[in-house]
Design an enzyme around this catalytic site. Structure first.
Site, PDB file in Angstrom:
ATOM      1  N   TYR A 105      27.847  34.454  72.992  1.00  0.00           N
ATOM      2  CA  TYR A 105      29.256  34.314  72.643  1.00  0.00           C
ATOM      3  C   TYR A 105      30.084  34.462  73.909  1.00  0.00           C
ATOM      4  O   TYR A 105      29.723  33.930  74.940  1.00  0.00           O
ATOM      5  CB  TYR A 105      29.616  35.308  71.529  1.00  0.00           C
ATOM      6  CG  TYR A 105      30.847  34.903  70.763  1.00  0.00           C
ATOM      7  CD1 TYR A 105      30.930  33.669  70.136  1.00  0.00           C
ATOM      8  CD2 TYR A 105      31.940  35.758  70.678  1.00  0.00           C
ATOM      9  CE1 TYR A 105      32.064  33.275  69.459  1.00  0.00           C
ATOM     10  CE2 TYR A 105      33.083  35.379  69.990  1.00  0.00           C
ATOM     11  CZ  TYR A 105      33.140  34.138  69.387  1.00  0.00           C
ATOM     12  OH  TYR A 105      34.271  33.768  68.706  1.00  0.00           O
TER      13      TYR A 105
ATOM     14  N   LYS B 182      16.458  20.316  48.531  1.00  0.00           N
ATOM     15  CA  LYS B 182      16.306  19.256  49.533  1.00  0.00           C
ATOM     16  C   LYS B 182      16.253  19.850  50.936  1.00  0.00           C
ATOM     17  O   LYS B 182      15.478  19.386  51.791  1.00  0.00           O
ATOM     18  CB  LYS B 182      17.474  18.275  49.405  1.00  0.00           C
ATOM     19  CG  LYS B 182      17.202  16.906  49.982  1.00  0.00           C
ATOM     20  CD  LYS B 182      16.117  16.189  49.211  1.00  0.00           C
ATOM     21  CE  LYS B 182      15.870  14.792  49.723  1.00  0.00           C
ATOM     22  NZ  LYS B 182      16.817  13.802  49.201  1.00  0.00           N
TER      23      LYS B 182
END
Length: 418
Positions: free
Chosen positions: A45, A100
């Site tokens: 970060y 999926k």
């Protein structure tokens, strides 16, 4: 009958428990970089993250190097055509979309996020997907009702420079076409000569017939049938997508269409192909009865009616299952490996031929063990690979990647898998 209505009560509860326990849902995220020290966090970060930001701002293609974009697919629905359940709404479709995502990861090594867009308006859906697409390497559209699904896919493909793929159309088409190529070979027939009847004029049927014509089938040899009968050129009730297959014919019904037909493809509903109609088809009739869970004709009835029938279904408990998991994970894998801008007909035909060819090869022992059989070899009982064939991940993506390179839609000329 819906999939849940056909399911035994104990399996229904097992399915609910599977999705609820030990924690809700089927997917989670993982961190791919170390986060153990202050330095790790400074790189992950602020302030370190600013460097890839600057790189991507300078060259957006750098996102493939510095982010997960290149191995990330969005699985997106509006819940208007979920399995056999119909328009259940976007949120109710989420378990299927999570499923999926599981298949993408398990079979293709692809990371995916499911996104449910709560709208029936195709313009709103298109705009939503277009605005979020930049962070993904590909878009898998799922369970969107026809005819909106055709327009949605077309417009998104025009607007975006990443693959947009409606699996209910093209994934199904690839597996059907691979199976039919091999079934016709067994029958001693040629695709360009075959008379084909398609029962079901929605997403799967239209895409399958389009891909078959790309492979060599003659449009004048195809009769497409919806609830009102054969779609004919003198009948203007068909939508713009169905009219592509409107036929000059005096045949009106399914029974009319099947007389002397070589191939029946059913993507419709249960028990619509009768024994009497099957008996009128040509020698070595090829019947792909793909309605789930109950096919257009029961395989046992089909074999009693015709001992020369060559049969496939969408079910796991019969030979020659037409299963989309043979297609979409590997099609996307091959497209992502070369950072493809789209998935075109050249890539789809490459997938068809790769799958068809694999069924001719000796079957690995691991596949025999997975399906608890002693032997499998190319023929009437085996003309499409099994989903657990470990060779799929190497054979099909390689064919897709090469087709993408050859057709000029790849960003790189060498496949690189994360």
């Amino acid at each position: 009958m819906s999939p849940t209505e056909a399911m035994p009560t104990d399996l229904k509860q097992a399915a609910l428990d599977y999705h609820a326990l030990p924690k809700p849902g089927k997917i989670a995220t993982e961190i791919t970089k170390p986060t153990r020290t202050q330095r790790d966090l400074a790189l992950a970060y602020t302030p370190g993250v600013a460097e890839p930001v600057r790189a991507i701002h300078k060259d957006i293609e750098a996102a493939y190097r510095y982010t997960a974009k290149g191995n990330l697919v969005a699985v997106i629905t509006n819940g208007t055509a979920v399995l056999g359940l119909g328009d259940v709404g976007a949120l109710a479709g989420k378990p299927v979309m999570e499923g999926k995502v599981v298949l993408f990861k398990a079979f293709g090594g692809i990371d995916a996020f499911d996104i449910e867009v709560d709208t029936h308006d195709p313009d709103e859906f298109i705009e939503t997907v277009a605005r979020i697409a930049g962070g993904f390497g590909g878009i898998n559209l799922e369970d969107i009702a026809a005819p909106h699904c055709f327009r949605i896919e077309r417009e998104l493909r025009e607007r975006l420079d990443i693959p947009v793929f409606h699996d209910d159309q093209h994934g199904t088409a690839v597996i059907i076409c691979a199976g039919l190529i091999n079934a016709l070979r067994i029958a001693g027939k040629r695709l360009e000569d075959a008379r084909i009847v398609c029962l079901g004029a929605g997403a799967a049927g239209l895409a399958s017939m389009h891909l078959l014509t790309t492979l060599g089938a003659k449009r004048e040899n195809i009769l497409m049938i919806d609830r009102q009968g054969v779609i004919r050129s003198d009948d203007h009730r068909a939508n713009e997508y169905q009219r592509e297959f409107a036929a000059d014919t005096d045949r009106h019904t399914l029974a009319d269409a099947c007389v002397d037909a070589d191939v029946f493809v059913g993507v419709s509903g249960p028990d619509l192909l009768t024994a009497d109609v099957l008996s009128t088809m040509a020698d070595n009739p090829i019947v792909f009865a793909l309605a789930n869970p109950d096919p257009e004709i029961d395989p046992a009835l089909a074999h009693r009616t015709r001992d020369d029938v060559i049969m496939a279904t969408g079910r796991t408990d019969y030979p020659n299952q037409i299963n989309n998991v043979l297609g979409f994970p590997y099609i996307f894998r091959g497209a992502l490996d070369v950072h493809a801008r789209t998935i075109n007909d050249a890539m789809l035909t490459a997938a068809v031929h790769a799958l068809a060819a694999l069924a001719h090869e000796p079957v690995p022992d691991s596949v025999l063990q997975a399906y608890e059989v002693d032997t499998l070899s190319f023929g009437r009982e085996y003309f499409i690979p099994k989903p657990f064939d470990p060779r799929l991940i190497d054979v099909v993506p390689a064919a897709i990647s090469q087709a993408a390179i050859d057709s000029g839609v790849a960003r790189t000329d060498q496949a690189v898998r994360p």
